[in-house]
Design an enzyme around this catalytic site. Structure first.
Site, PDB file in Angstrom:
ATOM      1  CE1 TYR A   1      11.533  31.999   4.577  1.00 58.34           C
ATOM      2  CE2 TYR A   1      12.007  29.671   4.281  1.00 58.34           C
ATOM      3  CZ  TYR A   1      11.608  30.899   3.762  1.00 58.34           C
ATOM      4  OH  TYR A   1      11.284  30.998   2.441  1.00 58.34           O
TER       5      TYR A   1
ATOM      6  NE  ARG B   1      -6.495   0.097  11.281  1.00 62.90           N
ATOM      7  CZ  ARG B   1      -5.270  -0.015  10.768  1.00 62.90           C
ATOM      8  NH1 ARG B   1      -4.389   0.968  10.922  1.00 62.90           N
ATOM      9  NH2 ARG B   1      -4.897  -1.098  10.125  1.00 62.90           N
TER      10      ARG B   1
ATOM     11  CE  LYS C   1      -0.349  -0.412   5.043  1.00 61.44           C
ATOM     12  NZ  LYS C   1      -1.131  -1.042   6.128  1.00 61.44           N
TER      13      LYS C   1
HETATM   14  C1  LIG Z   1      -0.339  -1.990   6.845  1.00 59.32           C
HETATM   15  C2  LIG Z   1      -0.869  -3.302   7.256  1.00 59.32           C
HETATM   16  C3  LIG Z   1      -0.015  -4.420   7.347  1.00 59.32           C
HETATM   17  C4  LIG Z   1       1.484  -4.314   7.254  1.00 59.32           C
HETATM   18  O1  LIG Z   1       1.953  -3.812   8.503  1.00 59.32           O
HETATM   19  P1  LIG Z   1       3.515  -3.633   8.809  1.00 59.32           P
HETATM   20  O2  LIG Z   1       3.526  -3.215  10.245  1.00 59.32           O
HETATM   21  O3  LIG Z   1       3.995  -2.557   7.898  1.00 59.32           O
HETATM   22  O4  LIG Z   1       4.179  -4.917   8.569  1.00 59.32           O
HETATM   23  C5  LIG Z   1      -0.594  -5.661   7.576  1.00 59.32           C
HETATM   24  N1  LIG Z   1      -1.931  -5.786   7.745  1.00 59.32           N
HETATM   25  C6  LIG Z   1      -2.777  -4.726   7.697  1.00 59.32           C
HETATM   26  C7  LIG Z   1      -4.228  -4.934   7.917  1.00 59.32           C
HETATM   27  C8  LIG Z   1      -2.272  -3.447   7.476  1.00 59.32           C
HETATM   28  O5  LIG Z   1      -3.103  -2.389   7.453  1.00 59.32           O
END
Ligand SMILES: *Cc1c(COP(=O)(O)O)cnc(C)c1O
Length: 380
Positions: free
Chosen positions: A268, A147, A49
């Site tokens: 800045y 979540r 992702k």
């Molecule tokens: C992003 C995600 C992962 C991967 O997690 P990492 O900590 O980057 O290995 C796996 N499962 C879900 C549901 C996620 O959202």
């Protein structure tokens, strides 16, 4: 100009490159093989992702596929479309679930939704019924993170409606760990137990619980498929030593070297006042490239340190949008010159170091990596 370990000019072939992000595909593949070996017989998928955590989904996914990866997880239908166009043979799951009316798009793309509610399950079932196809999907059970995912008792309710589960192909039952980066956290075992109960109420299907940190928790967490993300890209998955190989390095070029006097202010807000006559190297990267403003320095606090060869070059003053000022007074004069490269991520500064310093996590450093960098993929 080079000291061996640290090339001072990573890509001198393009004089117009202001900063070079080097992505080591061999290291990515080595990390995949390492993670795949840990759970033994479980399948090792890859989470790609957010453009493969900022590294570039097309080259990263192709390298992972060549290392033997056949299942990928993305967050959105758009990401699934991109990935399936590039790798039409692979299995792609969409983690953010099924948005109202998006089922047909996913079906056409050949992607699998990760269904997170009864409403999503019903919608996927009706897409399958309309198309007359039993299309595959995953079911996500929330085991305590609050979540995405079905409430645990909803999986029991599902069993009372077997027709619904008959309409599509239940290819995976999964949940996600909230505290996998803390091996001693009681939440890990509580979630594992809740997952065990919830999946037993469903028809038999392959199961998946572990992200990168979950893989390191041991065999009880591996089930049939593991889903590492950050560890593939060299980031820290759990507190302690990072066992993975670094995958990215970042070098930004010196646009100008200048001299300033004791008492002069830099950048800045005049946030830092010089305590000695100082040579300043101005490098071509900034917060628009993912070098967080938190990494700036002031009279009261230091900021990030770049490296020219093995020589540290601490930041002076604030990080600007496109420029950073570094103190190169103590760097040999023939190394800190216009056009030379300064390491911002690499052998001296890991993704995790930079994250710590910015008060964030490696995930955010990686996914913020700038779009303006010249990207060089090595290995393979
Ligand atoms: C992003 C995600 C992962 C991967 O997690 P990492 O900590 O980057 O290995 C796996 N499962 C879900 C549901 C996620 O959202």
């Amino acid at each position: 100009m080079s000291d061996g370990a640290t090339p001072v000019r990573p890509d001198a072939s393009d004089p117009a490159a202001t900063a070079v992000l080097t992505i080591d595909l061999n290291a990515l593949q080595a990390n995949y093989r390492d993670l795949k070996a840990r759970p033994g017989s479980a399948e090792c998928a890859a989470v790609v992702k957010a453009d493969a955590y900022g590294l570039g989904v097309a080259p990263a996914a192709r390298a992972l596929a060549r290392a033997g990866c056949g299942t990928f997880f993305v967050a959105t239908p758009g990401e699934a479309e991109t990935l399936r166009r590039d790798l039409p043979e692979t299995t792609v799951y969409v983690l953010d679930g099924l948005f109202p009316g998006a089922g047909e798009t996913l079906a056409v793309t050949g992607a699998r939704p990760v269904l997170s509610s009864l409403a999503e399950i019903e919608e996927w079932a009706s897409v399958c019924a309309q198309r007359g196809e039993k299309l595959p999907a995953a079911i996500h059970i929330d085991t305590g993170m609050n979540r995405l995912g079905l409430y645990p008792d909803e999986s029991a309710a599902l069993t009372e409606n077997p027709d619904l589960l008959e309409t599509f192909d239940l290819a995976l039952v999964m949940s996600h760990l909230a505290c996998a980066d803390e091996p001693d956290h009681p939440m890990n075992e509580a979630q594992r137990a809740a997952f065990e109960t919830a999946r037993m109420a469903l028809p038999p299907a392959p199961a998946s619980l572990a992200n990168s940190g979950g893989i390191l928790l041991g065999p009880a967490y591996h089930y049939d498929l593991v889903r590492p993300g950050v560890a593939l890209y060299g980031g820290l998955a759990a507190i302690g030593e990072n066992p993975m190989r670094p995958v990215v390095r970042l070098d930004a070029r010196i646009a100008q070297v200048r001299e300033a006097k004791t008492g002069d202010a830099v950048g800045y807000g005049a946030a830092q006042t010089l305590k000695r006559p100082t040579r300043i190297a101005v490098i071509a990267a900034g917060y628009a490239d993912g070098i967080f403003r938190h990494l700036g320095a002031s009279d009261s606090a230091p900021g990030l340190t770049g490296y020219i060869g093995d020589h540290p070059a601490p930041v002076l003053g604030r990080i600007s949008m496109d420029l950073i000022t570094l103190d190169v007074t103590d760097v040999p004069e023939d190394l800190a010159v216009r056009g030379a490269f300064v390491e911002l991520l690499g052998p001296h500064v890991s993704v995790d170091d930079l994250a710590d310093q910015a008060g964030t996590i490696g995930y955010e450093v990686l996914t913020s990596l700038g779009r303006r960098y010249r990207r060089v993929y090595t290995g393979e």
